[in-house]
Structure formats: C-alpha cells, structure tokens
Design an enzyme around this catalytic site. Structure first.
Site, PDB file in Angstrom:
ATOM      1  N   SER A 265      75.633   5.644  36.857  1.00 55.68           N
ATOM      2  CA  SER A 265      77.058   5.279  36.823  1.00 55.68           C
ATOM      3  C   SER A 265      77.932   6.496  37.061  1.00 55.68           C
ATOM      4  CB  SER A 265      77.407   4.639  35.489  1.00 55.68           C
ATOM      5  OG  SER A 265      76.686   3.447  35.330  1.00 55.68           O
TER       6      SER A 265
ATOM      7  N   LYS B 195      71.625  15.937  37.704  1.00 58.27           N
ATOM      8  CA  LYS B 195      71.727  16.860  36.564  1.00 58.27           C
ATOM      9  C   LYS B 195      71.099  18.217  36.891  1.00 58.27           C
ATOM     10  CE  LYS B 195      71.659  12.976  33.326  1.00 58.27           C
ATOM     11  NZ  LYS B 195      71.312  12.474  32.003  1.00 58.27           N
TER      12      LYS B 195
ATOM     13  N   GLY C 239      28.179 -29.679  26.567  1.00 56.94           N
ATOM     14  CA  GLY C 239      27.267 -30.816  26.600  1.00 56.94           C
ATOM     15  C   GLY C 239      27.505 -31.760  27.766  1.00 56.94           C
TER      16      GLY C 239
ATOM     17  N   SER D  44      35.755 -27.169  35.230  1.00 59.10           N
ATOM     18  CA  SER D  44      37.087 -27.434  35.825  1.00 59.10           C
ATOM     19  C   SER D  44      38.213 -27.039  34.878  1.00 59.10           C
ATOM     20  CB  SER D  44      37.221 -28.897  36.256  1.00 59.10           C
ATOM     21  OG  SER D  44      36.799 -29.792  35.265  1.00 59.10           O
TER      22      SER D  44
ATOM     23  N   ASP E 199      70.012   6.562  31.670  1.00 60.42           N
ATOM     24  CA  ASP E 199      70.552   7.885  31.349  1.00 60.42           C
ATOM     25  C   ASP E 199      70.287   8.945  32.414  1.00 60.42           C
ATOM     26  OD1 ASP E 199      71.946   7.422  29.079  1.00 60.42           O
ATOM     27  OD2 ASP E 199      70.313   7.896  27.702  1.00 60.42           O
TER      28      ASP E 199
ATOM     29  N   LEU F 180      34.260 -26.843  28.095  1.00 59.99           N
ATOM     30  CA  LEU F 180      33.738 -25.479  28.175  1.00 59.99           C
ATOM     31  C   LEU F 180      32.256 -25.468  28.551  1.00 59.99           C
ATOM     32  CD1 LEU F 180      35.364 -24.092  24.906  1.00 59.99           C
ATOM     33  CD2 LEU F 180      35.974 -23.435  27.237  1.00 59.99           C
TER      34      LEU F 180
END
EC number: 2.7.1.25
Lengths: 266, 641
Positions: B36, B161, B471, B540, B32, B467
């Site tokens: 154009s 404008k 373990g 990893s 707007d 993670l």
C-alpha cells in the site's frame, strides 16, 4: 475497441447478468450524470427497453431542476418509474439541521430500504464508481447486503473473471454496480459521444457549476466556466479537485462516508 | 479491390480515439512488505491524488499521533487504518506519459486471499513486492504462484525497504536471486527486479542516487515496459449465450463475444446441442449504424435465420473450430472455501455463462506453493492449490486455458458462495468421432418383457459396495449359486476378475478407479438388458461413480451397502491387503489412504457384523426375490392366459 467501447461493453454485460440472474431487480436513478449514463446503458443492453423499474428516492430536498428533468425524461423514454420517500421521517421534520449523516441515513438509506422491502426487490442497480471515494473503491460489482441492507466490507465474496455472486440466502439482496470501473472523465466523454441529455445544473452559469448532484442543502457548486460537455471534459482533464468536494455529508468525521455506506447508503 | 468489395464492409471496431484502455496492474506480496505504501507513492509521484488528499491524510495521521503513512491513500477503511493492513482490494487510476493505468492494491494477509485473487484475476500485469530485510516469505511465493495460475505472465518485482538495509547491493542481489529462482521454477521470468524504498520514494518514478549500482528502470519505468494484452480477436470464435430476449417481435440472442469474430452470414454451431443457424443480423440500438461484424469483448445481440432452440450457457462457435466437450475436466484449482474440497463432493461449476453440476472424482495432487512439492490427498484445504478431476452430469463445452483463457477457466460454487476457481489444464473431448455422430442404436428384436417372461424374473443390477474385506464377494458368489440352482439367469462381476481383462489397463488412482467403475457399470447394464441378474462386487468408493452407473438405467439398479466397519474389515483382512496398506506397500487403499463414501440411500443395507454369511445371503436373496420375480399375474398375463 477503445476504452469507452470496453467500458460500455462491460457495463452492458453486467446489466444483462443482473437481469438474467436475479428475480426482481430495479435500477436506482438519482438523476445525476452517472445514473443517467447507466440508464442509457440499460437501453443499449436491452435494445431500447428498460425491463425493470427505475427507482427514485425523493428526499424533498432535491434541487427543483432535477425533479423536472426526471419527470420529463421518464415520460419521453417511457420509463417504469417508481418514486419513494421516507414519509414518516419527512413528517417528523427530518433535515440536515438534525445532522447530515443522520439526515442521509433517514431520508436516503431508510427511504430506499422501505422502497425495496415494499416491492420485494432482490437486487438494485446503482451507479457508483470506484474513483468517487475510498470505500467505493473497495466495492464489488455484485455486492451482497444483509436483511438490514448492511454492507460487510470485511468479508466480501471473491469476484473474478466476471463470475459474480448471484446465489444468496433468502433475505439478503444485491447491489449491482455496472459503472464501478468508470471514472468521472469517462462518464463525461461517454455523455459527449452518445449525446445523452443532462440536467442543466452541471453547466456553468455565472462562474459556477455542480460537479456532483445531491440534495440542495448539502451540495455545493464549484467555481467553473465549463458550460458545455466539451468544456467540462477539458476542465476534468486538468483539475485536481476531488469530485465530492462539494458534498458536505462526507466531511462530518474521518469515517463518515464509510459509516454511511456500511449502513446501506449508496 | 473491385467495386464488389463495398457490398459488405465491416464497421471498424476502433472508432477514432486517442485513448487507450488503462492497463491493469495488481500489486501483491507478503503482509507488511509495503504494497500500500508503494501504491500511495506511485499515485503521489504521478500526480494522481486529488488536491488536499495528502494534507488530509497528514491530519488523519497527526490525530492518531503517528508519522505520515502513504498506505492510508489506499487503505480507506477505518479498520484498515486501525490495524495497518489492507483488507480488501481497491482500484485507483493513474497515468504516466506512456499510458493510463488502473492500479489494484491487493491484501497480503493469508485470510484475505480471496480478495487478493479477486484483484489479481482482472490484472494484465503485476508487481510483486518483497521486503529487502525479510526476504521472500510464504505469501510472496503463494502470490507468485497464483499470479501464474491466473494467467499473468508479466511480473516485475519491487524489492522494497532498501532503506532498512542501507541500500546494500549484496542484500538486494540475495533477495533477487531467491525470488527469481522461485519464479523461474514455476515458469515465470520477471521482467525487472527493482530496488525500492517506497517510504522515501527511491526508484519509484526516477532512478535514485542511493542505488548507483542499479542499472535498470524505476518501478514506473518497468510498468511502462509491460506489453498491453493482446486482443482475443485472434482466437477462435466463442460466443457464450448470456440471455435470449424477445423484443419487438425479434428473438435476440444476447451475449459477449469472448474471443474471435462473427459476422452476418456466418454459420454458428451451438454447443452442446450441435444445432446450427446463420447470423441474420447484429442488433444495435441508438444512433449507430447497423453492424455487420463484431469481435472479442463486444456485448452484442444477434438474430438467427432459423428459430433453433438456444438458451443461456450455450456456446456458439464457427463450424471448424468448436470447443471441446466432455463430462470430465482436469483442472488446476485454487480453493477458497472455508471447508476443504473433497473427493466425492458436489459443486456448481460456472464456466462463461454455463452452469454445471460436477462431482470431484479425483484429487491428483495437492501443490505446496512453498516448495512446489506434490502431495497425495483426498482433501484440498482453504487457500491451497491442487490438480483436480471433475465430472459433470452433462458434457461441458470448454477449451484449455492455454488455448483460450476465456473458455478455459471457471469458478466453483458451494451453497451460496463462490469457493474457488480454476483453469483447465488439458482440454479433452470424448472424441466425437468415436462418440456420437456415426453411431446409431440398433434395436433388439427380443424385448425386455419377453426375456423376463421367459426367465420368470426381470434383469437388473445388484450393486454391492463396501470396504475391502466387508464380505461382498463371499455373499455375491453364494447368492449367484443359489439363484442359479433356482434356474435364474445370473452372473457375478467381481473386482479382481475384471481387472485381469476388461480393466487390466487401469491402476488404483482415483481417476482409474472411476474409469474402472464406469466400464463395469456399462457391462453390468448390458447383462441386465440381456435379462440377467448381475451381482457386482466392487468397493466402488465414490458415490458419484455409483450414481453414474445408476443413471444408465435407474429402474434396473439396486445399490446394496455391505456395511462392515473398518476395524472389522481390517481384523478379517482376507487377502492381507490392509497389512500391506498399513506398511505402505500399497499406496492407495480405501479406508486407509483413500476415501470411502457410503451410499446415502441404498436400496438395501447388509450389516454383516455379528451375523453369519448365511444370514446375509438370505437377506439379499429375499430382497432379490421381491424386486426381480414376476408375480403370478404378470406371468399369466405374459403368456396370454
């Protein structure tokens, strides 16, 4: 490079991409100036060969000179020509008297769809240009269509740096537009430079000539004295009359052409 | 010049013609703000509209019961007119006295950003439209940033404008200061900032009496001052192979010269193979004389003096100016996909005519185009910009975007769709001097079979992933002890241990983690080649990194997922790391602030929850025994019995 060299090179690049990336392609040949130029570019791209079929959808309403030109050039250039038509609609008496948009849809769009389905083409090369008309200005070079050949102009793939969308789901196919960036004037200047044969209808006789060729009932000639390519170029350099002004089917409603194209028209 | 100079004479590329290629201008800006309308006006002012177009559009507007709308010139689609927005980019030509132009109208709506990029990427210069009343908005900044990213360096700003702010000089200066500050901060110096009222035509073609305080050019004047793009002929030769044709007994290598020049007799080097051959001919068709030289922008076909294997995607260059080649690419990406770009995701990367499968190994920063702030993240959302590291399965020939835009930019494909594009921030070569040319593998005199017979088991890598706190190390060390007691050749590579030495120079960013795993992977396979069972214990987190380790020797790689849930790991927190990560003391922590990608098809999964360590150890030992022991028959055969 001058502007014609740049346009030529880009179009050759596009044609070669289409040939390399798609399984089964064909080129549409309407026998008009644009598709004649496109055919010429294909012969340049592939060093004198046209390595895919050339399709002509016959509406049985074309101007006779066009068909003569088609058959002569196809023979001279040794083109793998396939002619198709919507036999059913023709038998049922389809014609512009049933409505121009309806007629275009049946004889051109449906005729083309049937031809594509019959041969299983995954892509068709078409000679549309952006400057012809507003919805064509929005086109992509590689433009995907769904199973029913419809164009989703609201969700077109991004296309930049000549990286075109060449991967697509089974069932969809592509329209490839190597002439999108050309203008009408470029086309004629290129015809002049390369000395490409053209249907005689483009050259003025008795003060009129065709600027755009289509079916006889819907294509009007325009007032013109341009009887050579050079004179056409001179005329186009000054005219302010739009190219498709002679095409009746565009004018049925504000969005007639948009609807035609969304439905699969060229 | 002597007579010999006539022997080879380049056919001039520019044949006699007075026509320049049109300059491509893209018009961008927030929705707007009047793009154009500005375009419609420019076309009208320059006489580019066909006869009757304005009258026709006036009728269309009347039918709709609305005042005349210049934007309808470009907004050809019914849906665009209905909603008063531009959906897709369009291209229309016009001419000034200085030169021809193609104007590209680009949509401002955020959801149509892919269309804006499609329009902008092919432009040489841009006009950024800003509403004088609303001032600089989100898409003004985003578009400005993207223009820069796409390599556009010539930008004029139209403050539109102005009629709505009574042609106020002070308002103009405010808006101007705001946009110039932003553009400067991304390294762009706008050529001109022009006060405009597109609706009434003020300062479009001629200077308006309503802005007597404005000294600069009109919009068209500003366009005429843009410099045409420099031909890429000055850059090093890059000739990506588009296709190879066999016509009439000739094997023609077809493609477009992206930059530089080639001539008959030049020796070309083809990446990635490094194979060389001389240009024998430049093929032409039609009524043109045979060319002996061709330059940037030309689509050509060449034949070579030797039948070396060349295929689409290869890049030909001249010997002393070859492109970079590496597996990793560091790039600036604009993302257009519906779903986010993620670390670990795999895409097809298309660069010139080459296609590569790449994994995202790191997202170094996500750039907020609003304030240019950098964010950390493991995802890039739709329409965002980010710095990303990709890793290819094979080396990628490339240049940096600055050195050679033609080979420094790419698009990304996911499934069937183009989902983004990018420019290469830094070119890097896995230095050829270190890498390949003078390195020759020396074969061992003791082979793997002999070693395994002597040891009674094969060598290989048992790769534990999971993670922090899952373990891994606990299991690995006990397995090592038990195998050792059985007389096996075994060792453990453990995360913290290698980081004290081998990988002491690496941090915990995604890229450093990737490099850490790469090194460990190489070392593990060296041990495996020496006949040992190597148990590794590394989080990893990225699938792609583990797959690279597997790829070194897939037969000898066994991936074991120590699958312990995040909650359980955090409850255990053996090293107190989760606590630190949650408090922000550690910035990249897998599971908390960094991603973990579980293996898709591990050779073994050890579900540790609700099990004792001994049970998990026993499970893994059973697996190792089965996978690594030689059968009695193999042993017997081995000793020649």
């Amino acid at each position: 490079m001058n502007d014609l060299d740049a346009l030529e090179s880009q179009s050759i690049y596009i044609l070669r991409e289409a040939f390399n990336r798609l399984d089964k392609i064909a080129m549409l040949w309407s026998i008009g100036k644009d598709s004649n130029v496109m055919l010429w570019l294909a012969r340049k791209a592939f060093f004198g060969h046209v390595p895919f079929p050339v399709l002509h959808v016959d509406t049985h309403n074309k101007i006779p000179e066009m068909i003569e030109f088609r058959d002569r050039v196809a023979k001279e250039w040794n083109l793998p020509l396939i002619v198709g038509e919507n036999t059913e609609a023709l038998a049922a008496g389809m014609g512009p008297h049933k409505g121009r948009v309806e007629c275009c849809t049946a004889l051109k769009t449906e005729g083309l769809k049937a031809l594509l389905a019959q041969h299983g083409f995954t892509g068709v090369i078409a000679g549309i240009r952006r400057d012809e008309e507003g919805t064509r200005a929005k086109e992509r070079v590689f433009s995907p269509r769904n199973q029913s050949a419809e164009w989703d102009f609201k969700d077109q793939p991004p296309e930049f740096w000549d990286q075109f969308k060449t991967d697509f789901a089974p069932g969809t196919h592509l329209r490839i537009h190597p002439l999108l960036a050309w203008s009408e004037l470029d086309v004629w200047r290129y015809i002049e430079r390369e000395n490409i044969p053209m249907v005689d209808l483009y050259f003025a006789k008795n003060g009129r000539r065709y600027r755009s060729l289509g079916c006889a009932p819907c294509t009007g000639s325009v007032a013109s004295t341009a009887s050579t390519v050079a004179e056409i170029i001179e005329e186009l350099e000054t005219t302010k009359i739009s190219e498709r002004s002679g095409r009746a089917q565009d004018k049925e409603s504000e969005d007639a052409f948009e609807r035609l194209r969304a439905g699969g028209y060229m | 010049m002597s007579n010999t100079a006539t022997a080879l004479k380049a056919i001039p590329e520019v044949s006699v013609s007075h026509t320049a290629s049109p300059m491509k201008i893209v018009v961008v800006g927030h929705v707007d703000h009047g793009k154009s309308t500005l375009v419609g006006r420019i076309l009208n002012e320059t006489g580019a509209l066909p006869e009757g177009k304005v009258e026709y559009l006036r009728e269309v507007c009347d039918k709709r019961g609305m005042p005349f709308e210049w934007a309808f010139v470009m907004d050809a689609l019914q849906a665009e007119r209905d909603q008063g927005i531009t959906i897709d980019t369009a291209q229309i030509r016009f001419k000034t006295e200085a030169r021809p132009y193609v104007i590209i109208d680009a949509p401002g709506h955020k959801e149509f950003l892919k269309n804006m990029v499609s329009g902008a990427a092919s432009a040489e210069a841009a006009v950024l439209v800003i509403d004088a009343h609303e001032g600089v908005q989100e898409q003004s900044r985003r578009h400005g940033y993207l223009l820069h990213l796409l390599g556009l360096r010539q930008i004029a700003v139209a403050v539109n404008k102005m009629d709505l702010v009574n042609f106020s000089e002070s308002r103009f200066e405010e808006v101007k200061a705001e946009i110039v500050a932003y553009l400067n901060s991304i390294g762009v110096e706008p050529t001109y900032v022009v006060p405009v009222a597109a609706r009434s035509g003020a300062n479009i073609a001629t200077k308006s009496v309503e802005t007597p305080w404005y000294q600069g050019p009109s919009v068209l004047g500003a366009l005429d001052m843009f410099e045409p793009a420099k031909p890429a002929t000055d850059l090093a030769l890059r000739f990506p192979v588009q296709d190879v044709y066999k016509f009439d007994e000739r094997r023609i290598i077809a493609g477009r010269i992206e930059s530089g020049r080639l001539k008959v007799g030049d020796t070309l080097v083809f990446a990635p193979s490094g194979k060389m051959a001389k240009v024998a001919t430049i093929e032409t068709w039609g009524n043109v004389a045979a060319a002996v030289s061709a330059g940037a922008g030309q689509s050509v076909g060449i034949t070579l003096d030797e039948q070396i294997f060349v295929e689409r995607g290869n890049v030909a260059s001249l010997e002393h100016h070859v492109p970079h080649q590496s597996h990793d690419l560091k790039a600036r990406v604009f993302w257009l996909g519906r779903g986010p770009l993620k670390v670990g995701s795999r895409y097809k990367l298309k660069l010139a005519t080459a296609e590569h499968v790449v994994d995202v190994v790191a997202i170094e920063r996500v750039i907020d185009v609003e304030d240019l702030a950098n964010h950390q993240g493991t995802e890039v959302a739709r329409n965002a910009v980010a710095e990303v590291v990709f890793r290819g399965k094979s080396p990628i020939a490339h240049d940096s975007f600055i050195d050679n835009p033609r080979l420094g930019r790419f698009v990304l494909v996911e499934g069937y769709d183009i989902v983004g594009g990018g420019v290469i921030a830094e070119a890097s070569s896995e230095d050829a001097r270190n890498r390949s040319t003078h390195v020759t593998e020396v074969p061992h005199k003791v082979d793997a079979e002999t070693r395994s017979i002597a040891n009674g088991h094969r060598g290989g890598v048992v790769w534990l992933t999971g993670l922090s706190g899952a373990g891994k190390s606990t299991i690995a060390m006990e397995v090592e002890r038990q195998l050792f007691l059985k007389g096996w050749q075994v060792t453990v590579l453990d995360g913290d241990n290698v980081r004290t030495g081998l990988c002491g120079d690496l941090g915990f960013s995604d890229a450093d983690r990737a490099e850490n795993i790469r090194r460990v992977g190489e070392v593990a396979h060296l041990f495996a080649d020496a006949g040992m069972v190597v148990v590794t214990s590394f989080i990893s987190p990225f699938r792609a990194d583990r797959e690279k380790v597997r790829a070194i020797n897939p037969d000898a790689f066994h991936e074991v997922h120590v699958a312990t849930g995040l909650n359980e790991c955090e409850r255990r927190d053996p090293k107190g790391l989760y606590k630190k990560a949650r408090s922000g003391e550690i910035s990249y922590f897998t599971g908390v602030s960094s991603a973990y990608e579980a293996p898709a098809l591990p050779e073994l999964t050890l579900a540790t929850e609700g099990k004792s360590v001994d049970e998990s150890v026993a499970d893994l030992l059973r697996y190792i025994d089965k996978a690594f022991s030689l059968s009695a028959r193999e042993q017997a055969n081995g000793w020649g019995l």
